[in-house]
Design a protein around this motif. Structure first.
Motif, PDB file in Angstrom:
ATOM      1  N   SER A 158      -1.706   9.237  -0.240  1.00 46.14           N
ATOM      2  CA  SER A 158      -2.121   9.897   0.989  1.00 46.14           C
ATOM      3  C   SER A 158      -1.271   9.384   2.136  1.00 46.14           C
ATOM      4  N   ASN A 159      -0.949  10.284   3.059  1.00 48.63           N
ATOM      5  CA  ASN A 159      -0.236   9.898   4.270  1.00 48.63           C
ATOM      6  C   ASN A 159      -1.191   9.837   5.462  1.00 48.63           C
ATOM      7  N   LYS A 160      -2.502   9.842   5.168  1.00 46.69           N
ATOM      8  CA  LYS A 160      -3.532   9.771   6.202  1.00 46.69           C
ATOM      9  C   LYS A 160      -4.468   8.609   5.886  1.00 46.69           C
ATOM     10  N   PRO A 161      -5.286   8.189   6.854  1.00 43.61           N
ATOM     11  CA  PRO A 161      -6.186   7.044   6.624  1.00 43.61           C
ATOM     12  C   PRO A 161      -7.075   7.242   5.398  1.00 43.61           C
ATOM     13  N   VAL A 162      -7.210   6.170   4.628  1.00 43.30           N
ATOM     14  CA  VAL A 162      -7.978   6.213   3.393  1.00 43.30           C
ATOM     15  C   VAL A 162      -8.877   4.990   3.278  1.00 43.30           C
ATOM     16  N   ARG A 166     -13.549  -0.662  -5.038  1.00 44.56           N
ATOM     17  CA  ARG A 166     -13.583  -0.991  -6.477  1.00 44.56           C
ATOM     18  C   ARG A 166     -14.702  -2.004  -6.653  1.00 44.56           C
ATOM     19  N   GLY A 167     -15.816  -1.503  -7.152  1.00 39.80           N
ATOM     20  CA  GLY A 167     -16.990  -2.363  -7.213  1.00 39.80           C
ATOM     21  C   GLY A 167     -17.461  -2.679  -5.794  1.00 39.80           C
ATOM     22  N   ASN A 168     -17.543  -3.970  -5.455  1.00 37.65           N
ATOM     23  CA  ASN A 168     -17.934  -4.389  -4.106  1.00 37.65           C
ATOM     24  C   ASN A 168     -16.739  -4.606  -3.185  1.00 37.65           C
ATOM     25  N   ASP A 169     -15.514  -4.538  -3.720  1.00 37.98           N
ATOM     26  CA  ASP A 169     -14.310  -4.709  -2.905  1.00 37.98           C
ATOM     27  C   ASP A 169     -14.003  -3.418  -2.160  1.00 37.98           C
ATOM     28  N   ARG A 170     -13.548  -3.580  -0.914  1.00 38.26           N
ATOM     29  CA  ARG A 170     -13.284  -2.400  -0.082  1.00 38.26           C
ATOM     30  C   ARG A 170     -12.031  -2.624   0.749  1.00 38.26           C
ATOM     31  N   PHE A 171     -11.166  -1.596   0.810  1.00 37.79           N
ATOM     32  CA  PHE A 171      -9.932  -1.646   1.603  1.00 37.79           C
ATOM     33  C   PHE A 171      -9.804  -0.361   2.406  1.00 37.79           C
ATOM     34  N   ASN A 179      -1.135   3.632  -8.298  1.00 39.38           N
ATOM     35  CA  ASN A 179      -0.683   3.986  -9.647  1.00 39.38           C
ATOM     36  C   ASN A 179      -1.638   3.334 -10.637  1.00 39.38           C
ATOM     37  N   ASN A 180      -2.396   4.136 -11.358  1.00 42.71           N
ATOM     38  CA  ASN A 180      -3.378   3.591 -12.294  1.00 42.71           C
ATOM     39  C   ASN A 180      -2.722   2.964 -13.517  1.00 42.71           C
ATOM     40  N   LEU A 181      -1.551   3.462 -13.915  1.00 42.50           N
ATOM     41  CA  LEU A 181      -0.882   2.916 -15.094  1.00 42.50           C
ATOM     42  C   LEU A 181      -0.411   1.489 -14.851  1.00 42.50           C
ATOM     43  N   SER A 182       0.109   1.226 -13.655  1.00 50.19           N
ATOM     44  CA  SER A 182       0.564  -0.130 -13.326  1.00 50.19           C
ATOM     45  C   SER A 182      -0.518  -0.946 -12.625  1.00 50.19           C
ATOM     46  N   GLN A 183      -1.633  -0.287 -12.253  1.00 48.24           N
ATOM     47  CA  GLN A 183      -2.737  -0.942 -11.546  1.00 48.24           C
ATOM     48  C   GLN A 183      -2.275  -1.547 -10.219  1.00 48.24           C
ATOM     49  N   VAL A 184      -1.346  -0.858  -9.540  1.00 48.62           N
ATOM     50  CA  VAL A 184      -0.802  -1.340  -8.268  1.00 48.62           C
ATOM     51  C   VAL A 184      -1.137  -0.346  -7.170  1.00 48.62           C
ATOM     52  N   ALA A 185      -1.685  -0.854  -6.076  1.00 48.21           N
ATOM     53  CA  ALA A 185      -1.960  -0.045  -4.887  1.00 48.21           C
ATOM     54  C   ALA A 185      -1.076  -0.541  -3.755  1.00 48.21           C
ATOM     55  N   GLU A 186      -0.352   0.376  -3.138  1.00 50.33           N
ATOM     56  CA  GLU A 186       0.509   0.041  -1.989  1.00 50.33           C
ATOM     57  C   GLU A 186      -0.158   0.613  -0.740  1.00 50.33           C
ATOM     58  N   LEU A 187      -0.594  -0.274   0.146  1.00 50.37           N
ATOM     59  CA  LEU A 187      -1.289   0.113   1.358  1.00 50.37           C
ATOM     60  C   LEU A 187      -0.360  -0.050   2.547  1.00 50.37           C
ATOM     61  N   LYS A 188      -0.404   0.916   3.458  1.00 49.91           N
ATOM     62  CA  LYS A 188       0.514   0.912   4.605  1.00 49.91           C
ATOM     63  C   LYS A 188      -0.253   1.029   5.913  1.00 49.91           C
ATOM     64  N   GLY A 189       0.403   0.613   6.993  1.00 48.99           N
ATOM     65  CA  GLY A 189      -0.202   0.722   8.322  1.00 48.99           C
ATOM     66  C   GLY A 189      -1.195  -0.398   8.566  1.00 48.99           C
ATOM     67  N   ARG A 192      -6.972  -3.283   6.139  1.00 49.47           N
ATOM     68  CA  ARG A 192      -8.093  -4.218   6.211  1.00 49.47           C
ATOM     69  C   ARG A 192      -8.769  -4.237   4.837  1.00 49.47           C
ATOM     70  N   GLY A 193      -9.264  -5.408   4.454  1.00 49.97           N
ATOM     71  CA  GLY A 193      -9.903  -5.511   3.135  1.00 49.97           C
ATOM     72  C   GLY A 193     -11.036  -6.486   3.106  1.00 49.97           C
ATOM     73  N   THR A 194     -11.968  -6.221   2.228  1.00 50.69           N
ATOM     74  CA  THR A 194     -13.086  -7.127   1.966  1.00 50.69           C
ATOM     75  C   THR A 194     -13.171  -7.359   0.478  1.00 50.69           C
ATOM     76  N   LEU A 195     -12.991  -8.614   0.069  1.00 51.09           N
ATOM     77  CA  LEU A 195     -13.074  -8.981  -1.331  1.00 51.09           C
ATOM     78  C   LEU A 195     -14.343  -9.789  -1.566  1.00 51.09           C
ATOM     79  N   VAL A 196     -15.157  -9.342  -2.487  1.00 54.17           N
ATOM     80  CA  VAL A 196     -16.416 -10.016  -2.808  1.00 54.17           C
ATOM     81  C   VAL A 196     -16.234 -10.742  -4.139  1.00 54.17           C
ATOM     82  N   PRO A 197     -16.380 -12.059  -4.156  1.00 53.17           N
ATOM     83  CA  PRO A 197     -16.211 -12.799  -5.410  1.00 53.17           C
ATOM     84  C   PRO A 197     -17.217 -12.360  -6.469  1.00 53.17           C
ATOM     85  N   SER A 198     -16.770 -12.310  -7.698  1.00 49.99           N
ATOM     86  CA  SER A 198     -17.675 -11.936  -8.786  1.00 49.99           C
ATOM     87  C   SER A 198     -18.579 -13.106  -9.096  1.00 49.99           C
TER      88      SER A 198
END
Length: 199
Positions: A158-162, A166-171, A179-189, A192-198
């Motif tokens: 997407s070229n717009k805000p997204v 994933r579970g309790n994690d939010r970006f 890319n789901n095959l490589s499991q890599v997300a490239e975020l731009k601009g 912000r993220g919130t990671l919740v420990p398992s």
């Protein structure tokens, strides 16, 4: 006299058919050359971006050779454009089931798909959920005003805000490529993220 007549008759019987064929060919050539040209010109069809068929309150399902469901498309209205072989769907609900059992569901106010459904653009309240086949693996969710899904390559961009969860994690980001095959997300601009420990 009789001998001379016979010679003329022999000559005519040999060469007269050839002369007649030549005259016939010459006459045909003259007729073709001087025949009036047809006034009707072939019309060149100019394809416009017009709907050639549509469906309302529809559901289309695809199955593989074994009868297993592979995809489903639902919506309130679907329009097919013949110039570029695209489908435009209002209130789109798209579902894809892969061989490993994982499932992807996409919804939006409007969707634009290419002919084979391998590339789908989602507009307005776009939401894509990828559910893993393995139990205990959290689903991946993408939300935004615009999402571009490449089904065969298992990519979403997407070229717009997204917003990605994933579970309790939010970006959140201004743009992204996942890319789901490589499991890599490239975020731009602004990312912000919130990671919740398992636990």
């Amino acid at each position: 006299m009789n001998f001379r007549f016979r010679r003329v008759w022999d000559w005519m019987s040999i060469y007269l058919p050839i002369l007649l064929m030549g005259l016939l060919a010459l006459g045909t050539w003259w007729l073709v050359r001087n025949a009036p040209k047809a006034q009707v010109e072939a019309e060149v069809a100019v394809k416009g971006h017009d709907v050639d068929y549509y469906m309302r309150d529809f559901s289309v399902r695809s199955f593989d050779d074994t009868g297993t469901l592979t995809s489903e498309i639902r919506g309130t209205t679907m329009r097919h454009y013949m110039d570029n072989e695209t489908l435009e769907i209002d209130k789109a609900n798209l579902r894809s089931v892969r061989q490993d059992g994982s499932e992807t569901v996409a919804t939006a106010d409007r969707a634009l798909s290419n002919a084979d459904g391998s590339e789908v653009q989602l507009f307005g309240n776009a939401h894509v959920v990828r559910k893993a086949a393995k139990p205990g693996v959290p689903a991946m969710e993408f939300r935004g005003d615009f999402l571009h899904a490449f089904v065969n390559d298992e990519r979403v961009s997407s070229n717009k805000p997204v917003e990605i969860t994933r579970g309790n994690d939010r970006f959140t980001a201004d743009a992204m490529t996942y890319n789901n095959l490589s499991q890599v997300a490239e975020l731009k601009g602004r990312v912000r993220g919130t990671l919740v420990p398992s636990k």
